[in-house]
Design a protein around this motif. Structure first.
Motif, PDB file in Angstrom:
ATOM      1  N   THR A  66      22.970  34.501  40.093  1.00  0.00           N
ATOM      2  CA  THR A  66      23.309  33.725  41.291  1.00  0.00           C
ATOM      3  C   THR A  66      22.916  34.402  42.595  1.00  0.00           C
ATOM      4  OG1 THR A  66      25.594  34.567  41.137  1.00  0.00           O
ATOM      5  CG2 THR A  66      25.168  32.394  40.208  1.00  0.00           C
ATOM      6  N   LEU A  68      34.209  30.809  26.124  1.00  0.00           N
ATOM      7  CA  LEU A  68      33.319  31.799  26.745  1.00  0.00           C
ATOM      8  C   LEU A  68      32.197  31.104  27.514  1.00  0.00           C
ATOM      9  CD1 LEU A  68      32.959  34.646  24.101  1.00  0.00           C
ATOM     10  CD2 LEU A  68      34.026  34.755  26.356  1.00  0.00           C
ATOM     11  N   ASP A 119      20.064  31.598  44.116  1.00  0.00           N
ATOM     12  CA  ASP A 119      20.789  31.071  42.959  1.00  0.00           C
ATOM     13  C   ASP A 119      19.799  30.441  41.980  1.00  0.00           C
ATOM     14  OD1 ASP A 119      23.489  29.915  41.820  1.00  0.00           O
ATOM     15  OD2 ASP A 119      22.080  28.242  41.895  1.00  0.00           O
ATOM     16  N   ARG A 133      31.859  30.408  36.251  1.00  0.00           N
ATOM     17  CA  ARG A 133      31.604  31.575  37.108  1.00  0.00           C
ATOM     18  C   ARG A 133      30.274  31.388  37.846  1.00  0.00           C
ATOM     19  NH1 ARG A 133      28.516  34.146  39.650  1.00  0.00           N
ATOM     20  NH2 ARG A 133      26.948  35.368  38.621  1.00  0.00           N
ATOM     21  N   GLU A 134      29.231  30.949  37.154  1.00  0.00           N
ATOM     22  CA  GLU A 134      27.941  30.780  37.811  1.00  0.00           C
ATOM     23  C   GLU A 134      27.977  29.594  38.778  1.00  0.00           C
ATOM     24  OE1 GLU A 134      24.625  30.941  35.048  1.00  0.00           O
ATOM     25  OE2 GLU A 134      25.615  32.517  33.884  1.00  0.00           O
ATOM     26  N   ASP A 177      34.721  43.225  49.917  1.00  0.00           N
ATOM     27  CA  ASP A 177      34.751  42.167  48.897  1.00  0.00           C
ATOM     28  C   ASP A 177      35.647  42.543  47.715  1.00  0.00           C
ATOM     29  OD1 ASP A 177      33.230  40.062  49.928  1.00  0.00           O
ATOM     30  OD2 ASP A 177      31.350  41.015  49.372  1.00  0.00           O
ATOM     31  N   GLY A 180      28.893  30.543  42.226  1.00  0.00           N
ATOM     32  CA  GLY A 180      28.007  31.435  42.970  1.00  0.00           C
ATOM     33  C   GLY A 180      28.623  32.804  43.207  1.00  0.00           C
ATOM     34  N   GLY A 181      28.364  33.372  44.390  1.00  0.00           N
ATOM     35  CA  GLY A 181      28.873  34.700  44.722  1.00  0.00           C
ATOM     36  C   GLY A 181      30.392  34.767  44.636  1.00  0.00           C
ATOM     37  N   GLN A 182      31.065  33.708  45.046  1.00  0.00           N
ATOM     38  CA  GLN A 182      32.527  33.689  44.960  1.00  0.00           C
ATOM     39  C   GLN A 182      32.983  33.871  43.519  1.00  0.00           C
ATOM     40  OE1 GLN A 182      34.781  33.680  47.245  1.00  0.00           O
ATOM     41  NE2 GLN A 182      33.768  32.981  49.115  1.00  0.00           N
ATOM     42  N   PRO A 226      37.054  44.418  44.199  1.00  0.00           N
ATOM     43  CA  PRO A 226      36.464  44.530  42.867  1.00  0.00           C
ATOM     44  C   PRO A 226      35.689  43.274  42.474  1.00  0.00           C
ATOM     45  CG  PRO A 226      38.883  44.527  42.763  1.00  0.00           C
ATOM     46  CD  PRO A 226      38.515  44.547  44.194  1.00  0.00           C
ATOM     47  N   LYS A 227      34.627  43.493  41.732  1.00  0.00           N
ATOM     48  CA  LYS A 227      33.776  42.380  41.295  1.00  0.00           C
ATOM     49  C   LYS A 227      33.661  42.394  39.776  1.00  0.00           C
ATOM     50  CE  LYS A 227      30.200  43.977  43.652  1.00  0.00           C
ATOM     51  NZ  LYS A 227      30.715  45.251  44.123  1.00  0.00           N
ATOM     52  N   GLY A 228      32.971  41.393  39.245  1.00  0.00           N
ATOM     53  CA  GLY A 228      32.784  41.313  37.797  1.00  0.00           C
ATOM     54  C   GLY A 228      31.960  42.466  37.249  1.00  0.00           C
ATOM     55  N   HIS A 231      36.322  36.064  31.523  1.00  0.00           N
ATOM     56  CA  HIS A 231      35.226  36.243  30.574  1.00  0.00           C
ATOM     57  C   HIS A 231      35.315  37.606  29.898  1.00  0.00           C
ATOM     58  CE1 HIS A 231      31.186  36.586  28.862  1.00  0.00           C
ATOM     59  NE2 HIS A 231      31.178  35.279  28.893  1.00  0.00           N
ATOM     60  N   PHE A 246      31.743  35.690  41.354  1.00  0.00           N
ATOM     61  CA  PHE A 246      31.585  37.076  40.887  1.00  0.00           C
ATOM     62  C   PHE A 246      32.680  37.996  41.428  1.00  0.00           C
ATOM     63  CE2 PHE A 246      29.008  41.156  40.696  1.00  0.00           C
ATOM     64  CZ  PHE A 246      28.943  41.214  39.319  1.00  0.00           C
ATOM     65  N   LEU A 247      33.427  37.522  42.432  1.00  0.00           N
ATOM     66  CA  LEU A 247      34.518  38.345  42.962  1.00  0.00           C
ATOM     67  C   LEU A 247      35.699  38.317  41.993  1.00  0.00           C
ATOM     68  CD1 LEU A 247      34.497  37.432  46.779  1.00  0.00           C
ATOM     69  CD2 LEU A 247      33.170  39.162  45.539  1.00  0.00           C
ATOM     70  N   ALA A 248      36.255  39.492  41.728  1.00  0.00           N
ATOM     71  CA  ALA A 248      37.360  39.579  40.769  1.00  0.00           C
ATOM     72  C   ALA A 248      38.525  38.693  41.192  1.00  0.00           C
ATOM     73  CB  ALA A 248      37.807  41.027  40.611  1.00  0.00           C
ATOM     74  N   VAL A 298      35.438  36.158  36.330  1.00  0.00           N
ATOM     75  CA  VAL A 298      34.827  37.303  35.633  1.00  0.00           C
ATOM     76  C   VAL A 298      35.835  38.005  34.737  1.00  0.00           C
ATOM     77  CG1 VAL A 298      32.883  37.700  37.183  1.00  0.00           C
ATOM     78  CG2 VAL A 298      35.105  38.678  37.763  1.00  0.00           C
ATOM     79  N   GLN A 343      31.772  31.193  31.628  1.00  0.00           N
ATOM     80  CA  GLN A 343      30.524  31.695  32.213  1.00  0.00           C
ATOM     81  C   GLN A 343      29.867  30.631  33.092  1.00  0.00           C
ATOM     82  OE1 GLN A 343      29.487  34.783  32.103  1.00  0.00           O
ATOM     83  NE2 GLN A 343      27.561  34.463  33.192  1.00  0.00           N
ATOM     84  N   TYR A 382      29.023  39.346  50.912  1.00  0.00           N
ATOM     85  CA  TYR A 382      28.444  39.901  49.671  1.00  0.00           C
ATOM     86  C   TYR A 382      27.404  40.980  49.963  1.00  0.00           C
ATOM     87  CZ  TYR A 382      30.110  35.236  48.362  1.00  0.00           C
ATOM     88  OH  TYR A 382      30.837  34.090  48.214  1.00  0.00           O
TER      89      TYR A 382
END
Lengths: 717, 717
Positions: free
Chosen positions: B463, A430, B467, A437-438, B266, A441-443, B268-270, A455, A445-447, A452, A434, B217
């Motif tokens: 982020t 986990l 960030d 994912r951080e 973009d 960056g923004g990428q 679906p997102k987290g 997690h 956070f995209l499914a 994401v 995480q 984004y």
């Protein structure tokens, strides 16, 4: 306690004679997109990792099984969908389950008596690979075959096997594993559902006495289950014999609930929404006497109870032993998921550029930032350690469950090892996902880039199949018992003296004088003390002493609890609960470090061994660094030496930097496993296009000049 | 740097004269379900928290605004839906946005010239409360009013305000804030989109030169935006004047993209799936000259560029200063989300029972386990510290944005404070929510209990809007600059001497001799050294020295970079990046500790002050404990004293245990905010029913007797 063995030796040796797989690994490596800039390669003559060799090491002793499972997991029809409702996801996973059933996915778990190969290790190894397809599919498969079918297999007898297992395997009977209740999860002994024997009709009467006794969180319970293995207190002739397992049909062929059975839907969850988790309750539901899974306890038609295990406590824990398979599976799955996350984040970090600094025209690759290395590489090292430790757990599990190495001691060792590894590997997974994912960056956070979703799905791994905190408590209890056993081996008169001695040793550690001598010995020799941190003997000593001393300290602190009233004793133990959990974690760290070391020690290739040794050192020193205050306070490390730990870790980060892509390439994740566009060339292409544009702009005579540059020119002129 | 002030003093004093609100708070408290067992109350005469008073403290100086926003957030029509597709969630949030627009939710941000109250602090305070309704709604509101409208307001001039702000406020023009590109997020200076002036037509030509220069984004970009504030390099007469902001229409009244504008979704997102994030690209899109938001730079019809700020660098950072509002908002929102998570987990933990130990018939409440206290209470303490620090940030923000306290220094201080608090509070919120979710076991994984949704939605707070890593770097750069400024205040000849002195002091710290003296002084007086940990002077000294020394050490380590070639200098800085980030975090810890202390110091009520002092101490000691190795290695703390830290924390946990429910009650979260069944009575009812059943079973003459008990009787007999 299962001592880490050198099993990986065989694996590593085999791998050098497996050209087909090495070629496959090399192919994998070619598919890993190269970064836009020059790949940081070690200077010529410096060690280089043999990716194919390491891939084989990680594939372990069930390499063929894993390879086949990886091949299977590439198929789009098994992949996690995005942006679907809970209902759609559930329907899709049910379809996928039928596909797996048709392919006899879990056939390996069956004993010879049922026509199977009794390959329990292989069964779990294959299972772990499913996590990269869709964790929902994995866990639904785990519910059906690893829990529901396994309960029939492990707790039932021949007649049950014949009657129910074929349909459970083929998914003709989707089943729920009805153990947990709303009111009691990890405390199985306190379950409240009752199964009362009625000798008149030779039936069991299953009853849910109150709301908190509803079975809950059961996969398949909301919709698909036709039957359930229900854990309930067996009551006959006025005696409560404790929790046993019963086979209870819950829905008819058309999916309608049977009389007296009630069901509720758990609704949307944080993840794993492809599984129809739900609740079940029983209003005096009657089932035949022979539906008791009677391997460890039976009732005659007249209601007489018999059991091959006399002690109710031992009987209960024997029955519960079947749960260990879930924990072994989660350890492997969590590790595989962490591998996937690291593959995505490290690939992206080696292509993504941001901020200039090192060059005026070219931005710096993320992975060339110290903080980026510091957030990803220690997790990579721990994931490697986890993979080697999991292989050992898998062997311990296979030995016991195949019956080849089954004994009460081996079972207890296996259970302790699983209880130590499952909570720590799910935690690591986990945290790793995480962090990855951080780091994207923004990428991130995209499914579509997977992190994401990983997690969300793995989140519950920390609290199901034995809550992590509860499992670590089990481990610490066992460690305490071992420690007490050690005391018991000393003759009666000696115990007092022994304890006094240990107490004195510990209290001496707490004075600064002892430490002083060490400091003086280290003083002025920072180079030497730094070198010694990299010595395996030093790390072994630090980590094993830490594991031992933490248990010892708690054991001594708990001495006043002996002979006290239960409430008072519980209060004393509770005042040391944090230390107990800490001791269990220290034990798990040691197991992983040893497994990693034994794997490294068996590598014949010099370059590979050198790189993996650095990675093992990074793992060992990170564990020490994260608990450095403890080492200093306990006098196990001088301040002088303590100061070199962080510096040494930083050096290791840079030494390992050129090998980062090789290290994730060895995870053997194909594009169809990865599926994250940012790790499959999208970022590389964008960077290449932007760089080409910048070059052509620089070449263009009429390109705009920046105001800043203009002002500089004016000032000079 | 904005020095923490004693603003909370006024707040606390006011609260005692606010009987209506105190009554409201008391009402809140009554609604918090009582646990089944006896509520652990402090022994009579022990301090007791005045919940109403603390509620008022937390409401702060914008109490009325917050109260109204909390009332608004109770409405079901604003709540986050579960189990909907991305499309459905987006449609719902758009509807909710129209509701907020009709209510003039963001009217407070408008200056007097536009008919508003110029209440920027109040505007952000109200915004933060929206997070408990639906973070998607909150962030979509932030995009529309906090970013898109704010850009017009802050970067445009009167004519722009009149032309575009009314429709932006009313949502007649949903807008996107088109700053970030795929290739450049936090590095705004490197954006690649160009706006080239064409004097022939007096138009700007907006161009996306390559794929990585697509805007990405952006909330509203995928579907709803009719216009965008686009950040692009302003090019006129062959000169690139750097990034400026342009108002660009992107869709017509019917929602069709305008010629030359391209958009992608973009997907679906987290989390935050109620927002239609997407990409925008411009193929030589032409807009009138006057669409340049020209407050800080303008172009005459003939293409002549002028700016009130001569330096391109300073101009750029002035324009970017508007971004600080987003960071201030996220700091407050993250804190509020953490409050909600803690309310849910601590309420549940005070009702949920598991495992017997302290009593044979009654199981132990989760919150009575040491490890449960240890996982939740330090996060509660940090969340309190964060709330008080946020109030100070809000004041600093309000002073600058209202124009009342606007100066370059105040802006810089504000930006540094926001850059220190946003990354650390979003980190704390994510960690807190995750800890709370795991502390609630299986219940925590159900969507209905909110914790998983909160984590999913807040994940990206780490982020976006800068960030977290990048922001912490900004802070450390500022801290280094301050330190260098300190050096500069010494005369030229003295600098060398000064540096040599500091270096010597630091190196002396690294020898054990200095520490020895401290140890000797502490030796044999563990009680006294333990007491001193609780002294605010001690904590202040430890935390402020740590913040200072960490900067100092990096500054000294970076001295060789001075005068080096850029690439070499960058490499040296990069070797200390982890320490730089660490120094920034130490600074944020200090700011929070001081804010907490100043709030506590202003409390008149003895009981409240005593409890909050314990909580402040828990925060301070936890910060020290988490970095204890550093304190020991740096010689700032003796081993003797270091050993007492963990013990003192454990004591504080038990001292605070009886106040845990009061402390979360002061967060003033109504049932309609909480909405998690496990925190609204479901668990309490189940426990009560199970306990009643157990009692009636014990009373029943024919209740089954357990096999264990039977065996014991037999053995005795």
């Amino acid at each position: 306690m299962t001592a880490p063995t050198a099993r990986t030796t065989a694996t590593a040796a085999q791998s050098t004679t497996a050209p087909a797989s090495a070629a496959q690994a090399a192919e994998t490596r070619r598919r890993v997109p190269a970064p836009t800039g020059p790949i940081p390669v070690p200077p010529s003559g410096a060690p280089r990792l043999d990716v194919g060799l390491v891939t084989e090491m990680l594939l372990g002793d069930w390499a063929d099984v894993r390879r086949a499972a990886r091949e299977s997991a590439r198929r789009p029809e098994l992949h996690r969908p995005e942006d679907v409702t809970v209902a759609e996801h559930r329907a899709r996973v049910l379809e996928q389950m039928h596909l797996l059933a048709a392919e006899e996915m879990s056939h390996r778990m069956l004993p010879e008596s049922l026509g199977g190969p009794n390959d329990n290790g292989g069964n779990v190894a294959a299972f772990a690979e499913l996590v990269v397809a869709d964790p929902s599919l994995q866990i639904k498969a785990g519910v059906q075959w690893g829990l529901f079918t396994s309960a029939i297999l492990q707790l039932g007898t021949a007649e049950h096997h014949e009657r129910w297992i074929p349909d459970a395997m083929s998914l003709k009977t989707p089943g729920a594993f009805a153990m947990t209740e709303i009111g009691h999860g990890s405390d199985v002994q306190s379950l409240a559902t009752t199964a009362t024997y009625d000798p008149e009709t030779e039936e069991w009467v299953i009853r849910t006495p109150f709301r908190a006794a509803w079975k809950d969180y059961l996969g398949n319970a909301a919709l698909h289950a036709r039957a359930a293995t229900v854990f309930a207190r067996l009551i006959t002739r006025g005696v409560d014999h404790g929790v046993h397992c019963f086979y209870v049909p819950v829905r008819d062929e058309d999916g309608n609930l049977l009389p007296g059975v009630r069901s509720e839907d758990d609704g949307p969850k944080g993840g794993l929404n492809g599984i129809d988790n739900g609740r079940l309750a029983f209003d005096d539901v009657r089932i035949p006497r022979t539906n008791l899974l009677n391997r460890y306890g039976d009732v005659a038609p007249d209601g007489t109870y018999t059991s091959p295990i006399d002690s109710p406590g031992r009987r209960f824990f024997t029955m519960l032993g079947t749960l260990v398979q879930g924990r072994v599976s989660l350890d492997g799955s969590a590790n595989r998921a962490a591998q996937l996350a690291l593959h995505i984040a490290i690939t992206y970090a080696s292509q993504r550029r941001q901020f200039t600094g090192a060059s005026a025209t070219e931005e710096t690759v993320l992975l060339d930032y110290q903080s980026h290395l510091a957030r990803l590489l220690p997790k990579l090292a721990a994931t490697y350690a986890g993979a080697f430790a999991h292989e050992e757990l898998l062997h311990a599990f296979d030995d016991v469950f195949s019956g080849r190495g089954d004994s009460p001691e081996a079972r207890e060792d296996l259970e302790t090892l699983a209880a130590a590894l499952k909570p720590t590997s799910t935690r690591l997974a986990l945290d790793t996902i995480q962090e990855c994912r951080e780091a994207c960056g923004g990428q991130g956070f995209l499914a579509e880039n997977r992190l994401v979703g990983l997690h969300q799905d793995l989140d519950v791994y920390a609290t199901f199949e034995g809550d992590n905190t509860v499992l670590l408590q089990l481990v610490s209890k066992r460690l305490l018992a071992d420690y007490t056993g050690e005391l018991r081996s000393i003759d009666r008169a000696g115990i007092g003296r022994y304890i006094a001695q240990r107490a004195e040793t510990l209290s001496r550690r707490h004075t600064p004088w002892n430490r002083l001598v060490q400091s003086a010995a280290d003083a002025g020799r920072p180079r030497r003390s730094s070198e010694s941190l990299r010595l395996p003997e030093f790390q072994e000593q630090m980590l094993s002493e830490r594991a031992r001393v933490k248990v010892e300290e708690v054991a001594l602190a708990l001495r006043p609890a002996a002979g006290k009233e239960p409430a008072e004793a519980a209060a004393i133990v509770n005042k040391h609960q944090v230390e107990l959990l800490d001791a269990a974690r220290a034990h798990a760290d040691l197991v992983r470090w040893r497994a990693f070391s034994s794997a490294v020690g068996a590598v014949a290739d010099d370059g590979t061994r050198a790189v993996l040794t650095d990675l093992r050192d990074l793992f060992g020193l990170t564990v020490i660094h994260d608990d450095l205050a403890w080492f200093l306070l306990d006098g196990m490390m001088s301040l002088q030496r303590g100061r070199t730990v962080a510096r040494d870790i930083r050096r290791l980060l840079w030494r390992l930097r050129p090998h980062a892509l090789d290290l994730v390439a060895a995870f053997d994740l194909q594009p169809e496993h990865v599926r994250a566009p940012i790790a499959l060339g999208a970022e590389r292409e964008r960077q290449a296009e932007a760089a080409a544009h910048a070059r052509s702009e620089r070449a263009r005579a009429d390109a705009p000049i920046s105001e800043k540059a203009l002002k500089r020119t004016h000032r000079k002129g």
